[in-house]
Design an enzyme around this catalytic site. Structure first.
Site, PDB file in Angstrom:
ATOM      1  CE  LYS A   1     -22.331  14.832  -2.280  1.00 49.06           C
ATOM      2  NZ  LYS A   1     -23.352  15.817  -1.760  1.00 49.06           N
TER       3      LYS A   1
ATOM      4  CG  ASP B   1     -28.070  15.717  -5.184  1.00 51.47           C
ATOM      5  OD1 ASP B   1     -27.181  14.758  -5.221  1.00 51.47           O
ATOM      6  OD2 ASP B   1     -27.836  16.633  -4.294  1.00 51.47           O
TER       7      ASP B   1
ATOM      8  CD  GLN C   1     -23.615  18.912   0.327  1.00 53.62           C
ATOM      9  OE1 GLN C   1     -23.050  18.373  -0.594  1.00 53.62           O
ATOM     10  NE2 GLN C   1     -24.306  18.144   1.116  1.00 53.62           N
TER      11      GLN C   1
END
Ligand code: NAP
Length: 283
Positions: free
Chosen positions: A54, A121, A98
């Site tokens: 990412k 997200d 995460q």
């Protein structure tokens, strides 16, 4: 005739190039580059690889990275304090915690403390609520990637029968909401659904997100249907989707392979969400 392939790798590359152009335009207009903060707690090897990817792809499109790596025994209060700082930091457009986090940290609750305007997200309760209500907001990356694949192939959704296999918060439910918003007639299936093959055979668009290797058989698929396979299952023969690709390809009209279908779209949509978050913050 075998189905045409949806090339997720190529489409993800197009999306990344569009985000790079968008970021360049944004910066040329006098704004600071969009910033993406990732928070990784602990040393889980797979998570470290995901975060690395990412950050690397963000940098490639001109997004500024803030890569926070915390020791596995970091107290929850410290992670919360970091998220609060990032929420308040104007350099940071998007924040991503995460998952999974170590057992002493409630990752889902902590993710919920990310400001909805920075929830790239798209998985917090506020973002999920906005999606269901049809309000503007940041959409979850993998489901948004599924919709982008359909859009780029001009798959007709208005009035179409769409069947989503799976009802997870991460994939199934948001995919169903997005398809509904696109005016498809949506059926969501799960482990208690009666006569799954029969329900799937109704689908003009079938999205499989169950996590069961090659579960969707050729006789579950309506001839000419579009089949999107979100599944990524590690098998002895390598990575397999939820769809029996070789057989289903002979029946479907359009199909995603695994790998190279939905998978590459997730990070591309994360980058797009980060640029969107930056522009929403400035508006
Ligand atoms: P999940 O949370 O395990 O949810 C699976 C869903 O499938 C559940 O709703 C479950 O029903 C349903 N299901 C399981 N077995 C079934 C069966 N035999 N018949 C009917 N329904 C069944 O999984 P997920 O997070 O949504 O992920 C699904 C797949 O997508 C996995 O392979 C995952 O690795 C992959 N994935 C890929 C990406 C990507 O970037 N490409 C991103 C996320 C996920 P119940 O609700 O009744 O239990």
């Amino acid at each position: 005739m075998a189905a045409a392939l949806i090339d997720g790798k190529a489409i993800a590359a197009q999306v990344r190039a569009e985000v790079a152009a968008g970021v360049a335009e944004w910066v040329a207009a006098g704004h600071r580059p969009p910033g993406l903060a990732t928070v990784l707690v602990g040393e889980d090897a797979a998570s470290a690889v995901y975060v690395g990817t990412k950050q690397r792809t963000s940098a490639e499109v001109g997004i500024r990275g803030f890569d926070h790596r915390l020791a596995a025994d970091t107290p929850e209060a410290e992670v919360r304090a970091l998220i609060e700082r990032l929420n308040a930091d104007p350099e940071v457009a998007g924040i991503l915690l995460q998952l999974p986090t170590p057992p002493h940290i409630d990752g889902s609750a902590l993710s919920g403390e990310i400001s909805p305007e920075k929830d790239v997200d798209g998985l917090t309760a506020v973002s999920a609520g906005r999606l269901v209500k049809g309000a503007p907001g940041l959409r979850p990356c993998t489901p948004a990637g599924v919709m982008e694949l359909l859009r780029r192939h001009d798959v007709v959704l208005e009035g179409a029968e769409a069947v989503v296999l799976g009802r997870s918060e991460l994939v199934g439910k948001p995919v169903a909401s997005l398809l509904l918003a696109a005016n498809a007639t949506v059926t969501t299936c799960h482990s208690r659904t009666r006569d799954l093959p029969e329900v799937c055979r109704r689908a003009d668009v079938l999205v499989a997100a169950v996590g069961r290797a090659r579960m969707v058989r050729a006789d579950w698929v309506k001839p000419g249907a579009t089949v999107i396979d979100v599944g990524t299952n590690r098998t002895e023969a390598g990575l397999a989707g939820d769809v029996d690709f070789d057989a289903v390809r002979e029946v479907a009209g359009l199909i995603t392979p695994v790998p190279g279908g939905v998978g590459p779209m997730t990070v591309a949509m994360l980058l797009r969400n980060t640029l969107t978050a930056a522009s929403l913050a400035a508006s």
